[in-house]
Design a protein around this motif. Structure first.
Motif, PDB file in Angstrom:
ATOM      1  N   GLU A 128      -2.688  -5.335   3.673  1.00 31.80           N
ATOM      2  CA  GLU A 128      -1.232  -5.379   3.487  1.00 31.80           C
ATOM      3  C   GLU A 128      -0.531  -5.437   4.839  1.00 31.80           C
ATOM      4  OE1 GLU A 128       0.022  -2.089   1.091  1.00 31.80           O
ATOM      5  OE2 GLU A 128      -1.053  -2.799  -0.678  1.00 31.80           O
ATOM      6  N   PHE A 129      -1.031  -4.666   5.805  1.00 36.58           N
ATOM      7  CA  PHE A 129      -0.472  -4.715   7.147  1.00 36.58           C
ATOM      8  C   PHE A 129      -0.573  -6.130   7.723  1.00 36.58           C
ATOM      9  CE2 PHE A 129      -1.815  -4.802  11.618  1.00 36.58           C
ATOM     10  CZ  PHE A 129      -0.598  -4.505  12.224  1.00 36.58           C
ATOM     11  N   LEU A 130      -1.738  -6.766   7.579  1.00 35.44           N
ATOM     12  CA  LEU A 130      -1.910  -8.132   8.093  1.00 35.44           C
ATOM     13  C   LEU A 130      -0.870  -9.076   7.487  1.00 35.44           C
ATOM     14  CD1 LEU A 130      -5.806  -8.561   8.069  1.00 35.44           C
ATOM     15  CD2 LEU A 130      -4.320  -8.256  10.071  1.00 35.44           C
ATOM     16  N   HIS A 131      -0.644  -8.948   6.182  1.00 37.36           N
ATOM     17  CA  HIS A 131       0.324  -9.830   5.516  1.00 37.36           C
ATOM     18  C   HIS A 131       1.762  -9.543   5.962  1.00 37.36           C
ATOM     19  CE1 HIS A 131      -2.246 -12.194   2.905  1.00 37.36           C
ATOM     20  NE2 HIS A 131      -2.953 -11.088   2.675  1.00 37.36           N
ATOM     21  N   SER A 132       2.015  -8.370   6.495  1.00 38.07           N
ATOM     22  CA  SER A 132       3.367  -8.041   6.962  1.00 38.07           C
ATOM     23  C   SER A 132       3.670  -8.619   8.345  1.00 38.07           C
ATOM     24  CB  SER A 132       3.566  -6.518   6.996  1.00 38.07           C
ATOM     25  OG  SER A 132       2.931  -5.944   8.137  1.00 38.07           O
TER      26      SER A 132
ATOM     27  N   LEU B 140       4.439 -14.857  14.480  1.00 42.57           N
ATOM     28  CA  LEU B 140       3.093 -14.668  13.938  1.00 42.57           C
ATOM     29  C   LEU B 140       3.006 -15.293  12.557  1.00 42.57           C
ATOM     30  CD1 LEU B 140       2.625 -10.903  14.913  1.00 42.57           C
ATOM     31  CD2 LEU B 140       1.793 -12.911  16.156  1.00 42.57           C
ATOM     32  N   GLU B 141       1.900 -15.976  12.305  1.00 42.15           N
ATOM     33  CA  GLU B 141       1.662 -16.565  10.984  1.00 42.15           C
ATOM     34  C   GLU B 141       0.214 -16.295  10.601  1.00 42.15           C
ATOM     35  OE1 GLU B 141       1.787 -20.855   8.636  1.00 42.15           O
ATOM     36  OE2 GLU B 141       2.059 -20.794  10.809  1.00 42.15           O
TER      37      GLU B 141
ATOM     38  N   PHE C 241      -9.363 -14.238   7.908  1.00 47.06           N
ATOM     39  CA  PHE C 241      -8.000 -14.652   8.225  1.00 47.06           C
ATOM     40  C   PHE C 241      -7.971 -15.284   9.609  1.00 47.06           C
ATOM     41  CE2 PHE C 241      -8.101 -10.742   5.812  1.00 47.06           C
ATOM     42  CZ  PHE C 241      -7.210 -10.957   4.773  1.00 47.06           C
ATOM     43  N   THR C 242      -6.931 -16.059   9.841  1.00 45.43           N
ATOM     44  CA  THR C 242      -6.619 -16.525  11.193  1.00 45.43           C
ATOM     45  C   THR C 242      -5.150 -16.206  11.441  1.00 45.43           C
ATOM     46  OG1 THR C 242      -8.196 -18.353  11.034  1.00 45.43           O
ATOM     47  CG2 THR C 242      -6.551 -18.474  12.796  1.00 45.43           C
ATOM     48  N   LEU C 243      -4.890 -15.542  12.552  1.00 42.21           N
ATOM     49  CA  LEU C 243      -3.520 -15.239  12.947  1.00 42.21           C
ATOM     50  C   LEU C 243      -3.103 -16.224  14.027  1.00 42.21           C
ATOM     51  CD1 LEU C 243      -1.086 -13.283  12.604  1.00 42.21           C
ATOM     52  CD2 LEU C 243      -2.031 -11.993  14.539  1.00 42.21           C
TER      53      LEU C 243
ATOM     54  N   LEU D 180      -4.242  -5.300  16.819  1.00 41.34           N
ATOM     55  CA  LEU D 180      -4.989  -5.421  15.561  1.00 41.34           C
ATOM     56  C   LEU D 180      -6.227  -4.536  15.555  1.00 41.34           C
ATOM     57  CD1 LEU D 180      -4.766  -9.277  15.019  1.00 41.34           C
ATOM     58  CD2 LEU D 180      -3.592  -7.501  13.698  1.00 41.34           C
ATOM     59  N   ARG D 181      -6.929  -4.470  16.679  1.00 44.79           N
ATOM     60  CA  ARG D 181      -8.134  -3.638  16.768  1.00 44.79           C
ATOM     61  C   ARG D 181      -7.770  -2.163  16.541  1.00 44.79           C
ATOM     62  NH1 ARG D 181     -12.354  -5.827  18.595  1.00 44.79           N
ATOM     63  NH2 ARG D 181     -11.363  -7.220  20.089  1.00 44.79           N
ATOM     64  N   ALA D 182      -6.696  -1.720  17.212  1.00 46.73           N
ATOM     65  CA  ALA D 182      -6.268  -0.327  17.065  1.00 46.73           C
ATOM     66  C   ALA D 182      -5.743  -0.044  15.660  1.00 46.73           C
ATOM     67  CB  ALA D 182      -5.200   0.006  18.108  1.00 46.73           C
ATOM     68  N   MET D 183      -5.049  -1.006  15.066  1.00 47.13           N
ATOM     69  CA  MET D 183      -4.530  -0.804  13.708  1.00 47.13           C
ATOM     70  C   MET D 183      -5.661  -0.776  12.680  1.00 47.13           C
ATOM     71  SD  MET D 183      -1.363  -0.146  13.862  1.00 47.13           S
ATOM     72  CE  MET D 183      -0.924  -0.227  12.129  1.00 47.13           C
ATOM     73  N   ALA D 184      -6.701  -1.583  12.874  1.00 47.26           N
ATOM     74  CA  ALA D 184      -7.856  -1.524  11.975  1.00 47.26           C
ATOM     75  C   ALA D 184      -8.452  -0.119  12.017  1.00 47.26           C
ATOM     76  CB  ALA D 184      -8.895  -2.574  12.363  1.00 47.26           C
ATOM     77  N   ASP D 185      -8.612   0.433  13.219  1.00 48.56           N
ATOM     78  CA  ASP D 185      -9.115   1.805  13.349  1.00 48.56           C
ATOM     79  C   ASP D 185      -8.162   2.794  12.683  1.00 48.56           C
ATOM     80  OD1 ASP D 185     -11.301   0.918  14.746  1.00 48.56           O
ATOM     81  OD2 ASP D 185     -10.528   1.490  16.715  1.00 48.56           O
TER      82      ASP D 185
END
Length: 196
Positions: A95-99, A119-120, A129-131, A148-153
């Protein structure tokens, strides 16, 4: 470059390496002042001079410094408000990625003259996914990788991230989500000071 970006770079270098290291980098970059003001605008050349001085002083690539800056922006206690803002993007990492598509607009609501990258997110499968990261300032895709790495954690997700270079001014980041619930994520409460 917006002072908020420059100030973030300054705080990252100071908090991660030391106040003395920041002072030496600022001297090498010939800033002519002790630190950036968050709400001013600076010539892009000053930002790049600081990055060049940091790469020389730390003997690290610009890309690795920018990626670590992104990680710092989410994980260091001094910048907790940014982490909170990003966590409002969704309950799960996906959900974060889609935001992320809306991040530039949300940033402008908070700071109207802040020029965040556009960002798309392209979803190839539910786990791949590809950002696309478009910015007039090359290298911000590496900051995005660190974020993104920190948010995944932060969400407890296991993800592989790879900066795949730039095409026509757009930096491409591959995201492979290996496990959405790999570990327990960091605690996050919607209300500040909430206890549960």
């Amino acid at each position: 470059m917006h002072g908020l970006i420059n100030r973030s770079l300054q705080c990252f270098l100071r908090d991660t390496y030391s106040h003395d290291t920041w002072s030496r980098i600022a001297d090498t970059a010939q800033l002519g002042f002790d630190g950036f003001e968050a709400m001013l605008t600076y010539e892009d050349a000053l930002t790049f001079a600081v990055l060049d001085a940091a790469t020389a002083r730390l003997a690290r690539s610009r890309e690795s410094i920018l990626e670590d800056l992104g990680t710092y922006l989410v994980s260091h206690p001094n910048v907790e408000p940014l982490r909170r803002l990003l966590r409002f993007g969704g309950v799960t990492f996906v959900e974060f990625l889609h935001s992320l598509d809306d991040l530039q607009g949300r940033g402008r609501l908070a700071v109207p003259d802040l020029d965040l990258p556009a960002l798309e997110l392209l979803e190839h499968t539910p786990d791949r996914f590809t950002l696309h990261c478009r910015s007039p300032h090359p290298g911000l895709g590496f900051v995005a990788v660190g974020i993104l790495r920190a948010m995944a954690d932060d969400y407890g997700a296991l993800a592989m991230l790879e900066h795949q270079g730039s095409r026509d001014g757009t930096e491409l980041i591959a995201i492979d989500l290996l496990d959405q619930s790999h570990a327990e994520g960091r605690r996050f409460e919607l209300a500040l000071g909430s206890t549960q």
